[in-house]
Design an enzyme around this catalytic site. Structure first.
Site, PDB file in Angstrom:
ATOM      1  N   LYS A 154       6.399  62.015  26.524  1.00  0.00           N
ATOM      2  CA  LYS A 154       6.752  61.575  25.169  1.00  0.00           C
ATOM      3  C   LYS A 154       6.704  60.058  25.023  1.00  0.00           C
ATOM      4  O   LYS A 154       6.165  59.530  24.050  1.00  0.00           O
ATOM      5  CB  LYS A 154       8.135  62.098  24.797  1.00  0.00           C
ATOM      6  N   ILE A 155       7.271  59.349  26.000  1.00  0.00           N
ATOM      7  CA  ILE A 155       7.323  57.886  25.904  1.00  0.00           C
ATOM      8  C   ILE A 155       5.923  57.294  25.973  1.00  0.00           C
ATOM      9  O   ILE A 155       5.556  56.422  25.172  1.00  0.00           O
ATOM     10  CB  ILE A 155       8.214  57.298  27.011  1.00  0.00           C
ATOM     11  N   THR A 232       8.351  50.101  32.391  1.00  0.00           N
ATOM     12  CA  THR A 232       9.650  50.483  31.818  1.00  0.00           C
ATOM     13  C   THR A 232      10.073  51.859  32.320  1.00  0.00           C
ATOM     14  O   THR A 232      10.926  52.501  31.722  1.00  0.00           O
ATOM     15  CB  THR A 232       9.583  50.508  30.273  1.00  0.00           C
ATOM     16  N   SER A 233       9.489  52.310  33.433  1.00  0.00           N
ATOM     17  CA  SER A 233       9.746  53.669  33.930  1.00  0.00           C
ATOM     18  C   SER A 233      10.696  53.674  35.117  1.00  0.00           C
ATOM     19  O   SER A 233      11.904  53.810  34.948  1.00  0.00           O
ATOM     20  CB  SER A 233       8.429  54.352  34.285  1.00  0.00           C
ATOM     21  N   ARG A 234      10.169  53.543  36.315  1.00  0.00           N
ATOM     22  CA  ARG A 234      10.974  53.513  37.530  1.00  0.00           C
ATOM     23  C   ARG A 234      10.459  52.390  38.419  1.00  0.00           C
ATOM     24  O   ARG A 234       9.257  52.195  38.584  1.00  0.00           O
ATOM     25  CB  ARG A 234      10.909  54.848  38.272  1.00  0.00           C
ATOM     26  N   ASP A 258      11.258  46.207  33.256  1.00  0.00           N
ATOM     27  CA  ASP A 258      12.599  46.594  32.813  1.00  0.00           C
ATOM     28  C   ASP A 258      13.319  47.343  33.928  1.00  0.00           C
ATOM     29  O   ASP A 258      14.487  47.672  33.804  1.00  0.00           O
ATOM     30  CB  ASP A 258      12.520  47.466  31.558  1.00  0.00           C
ATOM     31  N   GLU A 263      17.063  47.725  42.229  1.00  0.00           N
ATOM     32  CA  GLU A 263      17.965  47.311  41.149  1.00  0.00           C
ATOM     33  C   GLU A 263      19.385  47.828  41.272  1.00  0.00           C
ATOM     34  O   GLU A 263      20.284  47.346  40.581  1.00  0.00           O
ATOM     35  CB  GLU A 263      17.409  47.789  39.804  1.00  0.00           C
ATOM     36  N   HIS A 295      16.965  46.919  32.740  1.00  0.00           N
ATOM     37  CA  HIS A 295      16.992  48.357  32.453  1.00  0.00           C
ATOM     38  C   HIS A 295      17.632  48.632  31.092  1.00  0.00           C
ATOM     39  O   HIS A 295      18.524  49.466  30.962  1.00  0.00           O
ATOM     40  CB  HIS A 295      17.744  49.106  33.558  1.00  0.00           C
ATOM     41  N   GLN A 296      17.155  47.920  30.081  1.00  0.00           N
ATOM     42  CA  GLN A 296      17.722  48.040  28.745  1.00  0.00           C
ATOM     43  C   GLN A 296      16.804  48.746  27.759  1.00  0.00           C
ATOM     44  O   GLN A 296      17.141  48.878  26.579  1.00  0.00           O
ATOM     45  CB  GLN A 296      18.073  46.656  28.192  1.00  0.00           C
ATOM     46  N   ALA A 297      15.650  49.228  28.225  1.00  0.00           N
ATOM     47  CA  ALA A 297      14.691  49.821  27.295  1.00  0.00           C
ATOM     48  C   ALA A 297      15.297  50.986  26.509  1.00  0.00           C
ATOM     49  O   ALA A 297      14.971  51.185  25.341  1.00  0.00           O
ATOM     50  CB  ALA A 297      13.445  50.281  28.047  1.00  0.00           C
ATOM     51  N   PHE A 298      16.169  51.750  27.146  1.00  0.00           N
ATOM     52  CA  PHE A 298      16.783  52.908  26.488  1.00  0.00           C
ATOM     53  C   PHE A 298      17.900  52.531  25.528  1.00  0.00           C
ATOM     54  O   PHE A 298      18.356  53.368  24.753  1.00  0.00           O
ATOM     55  CB  PHE A 298      17.373  53.843  27.556  1.00  0.00           C
TER      56      PHE A 298
END
Length: 330
Positions: A154-155, A232-234, A258, A263, A295-298
Site C-alpha cells: 500500500k505504501i 522509510t521502511s526498515r 527515517d 536505531e 522514525h516519524q513517517a507514520f
C-alpha cells in the site's frame, strides 16, 4: 483484558485511552521498552502491547510465557523484532496493525525527496540568519525523472501514485506485482534494471531474511552516479557502511533515512544532552547531503487513531475467542 503497554509515550497514552472508551480494556502504561530486564514488568498481565523497538527474542518470550502472558499485540505493521517460531512454540498469540495510514508514510517519503532536492531545510536556516544567497541550493525538476519504487504494498503504491502525479517515470520492483499499479502508474522491471536507471530509489518493503542489506556494495555499484536514496521502511534494508562509502565516492548524491538499522537505543528518545555512542550514525550526520528523521513517517493523527483502534480491536477479538484477521501465523 489487562494489558501492559510497553515503550509508551504521551501520544500513545492519549490515543489509546481515547479509543479505549469503546473497548474498556485495563491499560497499564510502562515507559521503558520491553527487553530482557523489563520483561519482569509483564507479570500477571495476560496481554502486552509493544512497538517496533521492543525486543521479543527467545529469552524475553520465555519470560513472558512463564509469567502468564498469552497475547502480544503489536501496535505497528512490522514484526521482524518478534521471533515468531518461538512465540508459536510457547503458545503466544501475536497480532499486528497491518495498515494504519499508508498515506502518512508515503507523504513523508515525498517530503524527504523534496527537501533533499530543493534543500528547503538549508534555505530556512539561511534566511533566518539574513542570508538570501542561492549558491548551494540548486535542485532539479522532478518532472520526467526516473523513480524506482522497491516494494509495492500500500505504501509503495501510494508513493508511486504521488510521484506519477509529479510527472515522474515510475519503475517498480516487487516479487508480487500489483496489476492495477502497473497498468496505471508505473512499469514493473527486475531489480537490477531498476537500480541501474533510476534517478531516485525509494524503499517500501518489510524486512525479511532474504532482503536484509538489500542495498549493499553490489547494489550501490549498479546505481547511477549521484542517485537519491530514500528509506522509510526498515533500517536493515540498507548496509549503512556501504552507503557511507557510496556517499564518500559521490555514487550516492542524496540520502534520506527515517529508519536506521541500529536505531533501537536512540529513536523515540531525547538524547540531546548526551553523547551518542554510535560512530556509524555520527558519521552519517557529517554529510551535507544526508537527512535523517527519527522514525516519524507514520506520525500523524490519522495514523495514531487507526493504530489505537486496530490494536484494541485485535485484543478484544482474541479475548472473546473470535477469529482475528490481523493475527500473525507461520
Amino acid at each position: 483484558m489487562k494489558v501492559a503497554v510497553f515503550g509508551s509515550k504521551s501520544y500513545d497514552r492519549l490515543f489509546l485511552e481515547k479509543v479505549n472508551q469503546k473497548y474498556d480494556h485495563d491499560l497499564y502504561f510502562i515507559t521503558p521498552n520491553l527487553d530482557l530486564v523489563t520483561a519482569a514488568l509483564a507479570k500477571e498481565f495476560p496481554a502486552i502491547c509493544v512497538f517496533v523497538n521492543d525486543i521479543l527474542d527467545r529469552p524475553v518470550l520465555e519470560i513472558l510465557a512463564d509469567q502468564g502472558v498469552k497475547l502480544i499485540a503489536l501496535r505497528c505493521a512490522g514484526y521482524d523484532n518478534v521471533d515468531l517460531k518461538v512465540a508459536q512454540e510457547l503458545g503466544l498469540s501475536v497480532v499486528r496493525v497491518p495498515a494504519y495510514s499508508p498515506y502518512a508514510v508515503a507523504e513523508h517519503a515525498i517530503a524527504l525527496i523534496l527537501t533533499l532536492n530543493r534543500k528547503t531545510h538549508k534555505a530556512y536556516n539561511r534566511v533566518r540568519e539574513g542570508n538570501f544567497a542561492l549558491e548551494g541550493l540548486l535542485g532539479f525538476d522532478l518532472h520526467n525523472r526516473v523513480v524506482g519504487i522497491i516494494g509495492t504494498g500500500k505504501i509503495g503504491r501510494i508513493t508511486g501514485q504521488i510521484l506519477h502525479g509529479f510527472g515522474c517515470q515510475v519503475l517498480a520492483y516487487d516479487p508480487y506485482p500489483d496489476r492495477e499499479f502497473g497498468d496505471r502508474y508505473g512499469n514493473y522491471v527486475d531489480l537490477k534494471d531498476l537500480l541501474t536507471v533510476s534517478d531516485i530509489i525509494s524503499l517500501h518493503c518489510p524486512l525479511t531474511a532474504e532482503n536484509h542489506h538489500l542495498i549493499d556494495d553490489k547494489a550501490i555499484a549498479l546505481m547511477k552516479p549521484g542517485v537519491m536514496l530514500i528509506n522509510t521502511s526498515r533500517g536493515a534494508l540498507i548496509d549503512t557502511q556501504a552507503v557511507i562509502k557510496g556517499l564518500k565516492s559521490s555514487q550516492i548524491g542524496h540520502l534520506a533515512l527515517d529508519v536506521y538499522e541500529r536505531e533501537s537505543n536512540m529513536f523515540f528518545e531525547d538524547l540531546s544532552a548526551e553523547i551518542i555512542q554510535d560512530d556509524i550514525f555520527q558519521r552519517l550526520l557529517t554529510f551535507p547531503n544526508v537527512i535523517i528523521t527519527g522514525h516519524q513517517a507514520f506520525f500523524t493523527t490519522d495514523a495514531l487513531e487507526n493504530i489505537a483502534e486496530t490494536t484494541l480491536s485485535n485484543i478484544a477479538q482474541i479475548e472473546q475467542g473470535k477469529v482475528c484477521p490481523n493475527q500473525i501465523s507461520i
